[in-house]
Design a protein around this motif. Structure first.
Motif, short mmCIF file in Angstrom:
data_model
loop_
_atom_site.label_atom_id
_atom_site.label_comp_id
_atom_site.label_asym_id
_atom_site.label_seq_id
_atom_site.Cartn_x
_atom_site.Cartn_y
_atom_site.Cartn_z
N ALA A 19 0.85 -1.20 0.00
CA ALA A 19 0.00 0.00 0.00
C ALA A 19 0.88 1.24 0.00
O ALA A 19 1.97 1.25 0.58
CB ALA A 19 -0.91 -0.01 1.22
N ASP A 23 -2.60 5.84 0.82
CA ASP A 23 -3.74 4.98 1.14
C ASP A 23 -4.10 5.11 2.62
O ASP A 23 -3.25 4.87 3.48
CB ASP A 23 -3.42 3.51 0.82
CG ASP A 23 -3.28 3.27 -0.68
OD1 ASP A 23 -4.23 3.61 -1.41
OD2 ASP A 23 -2.24 2.76 -1.09
N SER A 25 -5.75 3.34 4.58
CA SER A 25 -5.69 2.13 5.39
C SER A 25 -4.28 1.54 5.50
O SER A 25 -4.09 0.45 6.03
CB SER A 25 -6.63 1.07 4.82
OG SER A 25 -6.23 0.75 3.49
N ALA A 26 -3.28 2.25 4.95
CA ALA A 26 -1.93 1.69 4.84
C ALA A 26 -1.35 1.28 6.19
O ALA A 26 -0.65 0.28 6.30
CB ALA A 26 -1.00 2.68 4.15
N GLU A 27 -1.67 2.06 7.24
CA GLU A 27 -1.10 1.73 8.56
C GLU A 27 -1.68 0.42 9.09
O GLU A 27 -0.98 -0.38 9.71
CB GLU A 27 -1.37 2.86 9.54
CG GLU A 27 -0.54 4.11 9.25
CD GLU A 27 -0.78 5.20 10.28
OE1 GLU A 27 -1.39 4.91 11.32
OE2 GLU A 27 -0.35 6.34 10.04
N LYS A 28 -2.97 0.22 8.84
CA LYS A 28 -3.62 -1.00 9.33
C LYS A 28 -3.40 -2.18 8.38
O LYS A 28 -3.33 -3.33 8.79
CB LYS A 28 -5.12 -0.76 9.49
CG LYS A 28 -5.47 0.26 10.56
CD LYS A 28 -6.97 0.45 10.63
CE LYS A 28 -7.35 1.49 11.67
NZ LYS A 28 -8.81 1.74 11.68
N GLN A 29 -3.33 -1.86 7.08
CA GLN A 29 -3.24 -2.92 6.07
C GLN A 29 -2.12 -2.57 5.09
O GLN A 29 -2.34 -1.84 4.12
CB GLN A 29 -4.58 -3.05 5.32
CG GLN A 29 -4.64 -4.20 4.35
CD GLN A 29 -4.39 -5.55 5.02
OE1 GLN A 29 -4.96 -5.84 6.07
NE2 GLN A 29 -3.52 -6.35 4.45
N PRO A 30 -0.90 -3.06 5.31
CA PRO A 30 0.23 -2.64 4.48
C PRO A 30 0.25 -3.21 3.07
O PRO A 30 1.01 -2.76 2.23
CB PRO A 30 1.43 -3.16 5.27
CG PRO A 30 0.90 -4.32 6.05
CD PRO A 30 -0.52 -3.97 6.39
N LEU A 32 -2.08 -4.56 -0.44
CA LEU A 32 -3.35 -4.49 -1.16
C LEU A 32 -3.45 -5.67 -2.12
O LEU A 32 -2.45 -6.09 -2.71
CB LEU A 32 -3.45 -3.18 -1.94
CG LEU A 32 -3.41 -1.90 -1.10
CD1 LEU A 32 -3.35 -0.67 -2.01
CD2 LEU A 32 -4.64 -1.82 -0.19
#
Length: 340
Positions: A19, A23, A25-30, A32
């Protein structure tokens, strides 16, 4: 009367990319996840442009495949020709914005599609409502068995008088089973009516001569002249072929991108407008979008120049979209293509 369908045949891949900082959500979801695979990208584009299209691939019989098929159907793609076999979906990892020749890793060994063998797919049934068959050079690059399945497919399609198109996608990370592309691809190209690629892939995959010093000329006229020369050589070598298109994308200094294409058909060479931009969101799938644009124009019997302009605008527009498949509609592509 129902219009006959375009059939796109090839491996569906799941793409994993880091990510970006933009993005949310990058911190929570690195990482994609995207749906990928050249032939699936073509099918997605055509469905979005109101061309009836179905997709043939092999997927394992599990819950993940059900989600994949649901998504394809949501996009308007017919999925009745997808077969269930094997145990895994192929994956590839790609750095954001990277060229497919750059930071990319395949994880597709022993995937359901790569384990296909001849006699597995009932081509008579799959091709029953089809007027166009599309595939790429990626499939026969996997192994001899899949190359044999591709030959089985084009032989069946040819017997039914179906138009066959081939994208000369060259993936150097594939072709690891003891065969050079020129040992396999010419036999498949002999069945094709439409061939798309570039002057370098035509050399690597089909043995068509390329001027190794073409870059020294730094001239659009020289590249387009070579496009015509390559196209004529392909048509001479493979007489069934009636249309050849070549793309040119140059990454200049900084983030400058230059893009244009050529197409030879009806004994005439056409050149697209030139597109340029600063920076690219995602390179993946641009060539697939061009292939889809070609099919769109030829399927709808548009004039050659209009077909080329549409395909080129679609491919260029895809460079500014995240993910593998385009979400551009016909109006957006047409507007971009006629604005030049």
């Amino acid at each position: 009367m129902h219009k006959k369908k375009v059939l796109s045949f090839g491996e569906l891949l799941l793409r994993i990319s880091p990510a970006g900082v933009e993005d949310e959500s990058a911190e929570k979801q690195p990482m994609l996840l995207y749906m990928g695979g050249a032939e699936a990208n073509v099918a997605t584009a055509l469905a979005g442009w109101n061309v009836p299209v179905k997709y043939c691939t092999a997927l394992p019989d599990n819950f993940m495949s059900k989600h994949v098929i649901d998504y394809l159907e949501y996009k308007g793609i017919y999925t009745s020709s997808i077969i269930h076999s094997g145990s895994r979906i192929g994956i590839y990892f790609l750095e954001r914005g990277a060229d497919l020749k750059g930071k990319m890793v395949y994880d597709r060994e022993r995937s359901s599609f790569s384990e296909l063998t001849t006699g597995t797919i009932d081509w008579d049934k799959v091709l029953r409502d089809v007027s166009w068959f599309n595939f790429t050079a990626i499939s026969p690059a996997l192994n001899q068995n899949v190359a044999d399945v591709c030959l089985e497919a084009v032989e069946a399609a040819s017997k039914k008088g179906i138009t066959i198109s081939l994208d000369l996608n060259y993936r150097s990370r594939l072709w690891k089973y003891g065969k050079d592309p020129v040992d396999i691809m010419p036999q498949l190209a002999a069945y094709c009516d439409v061939i798309m690629g570039n002057i370098w892939s035509a050399n690597t995959l089909l043995g068509i001569e390329v001027n190794e010093h073409i870059h020294d000329k730094k001239s659009k006229a020289a590249y387009l002249s070579h496009s015509e020369k390559t196209a004529r050589a392909i048509i001479e070598k493979f007489p069934k072929c009636k249309t050849v298109a070549n793309t040119f994308r140059f990454d200049g200094s900084g983030n400058h991108i230059l893009y244009y294409t050529g197409m030879f058909t009806e004994n005439q060479h056409f050149a697209s407008p030139e597109f340029a931009c600063e920076g690219v969101v995602d390179r993946s799938g641009s060539g697939d979008c061009f292939m889809a644009g070609l099919i769109y124009g030829l399927y709808n019997q548009l004039p050659p120049q209009e077909t080329l302009n549409y395909a080129t605008a679609a491919a260029f527009g895809k460079l500014q979209e995240q993910g593998d498949a385009t979400g551009q509609d016909v109006f957006t592509v047409t507007k971009m293509g006629t604005a030049k």
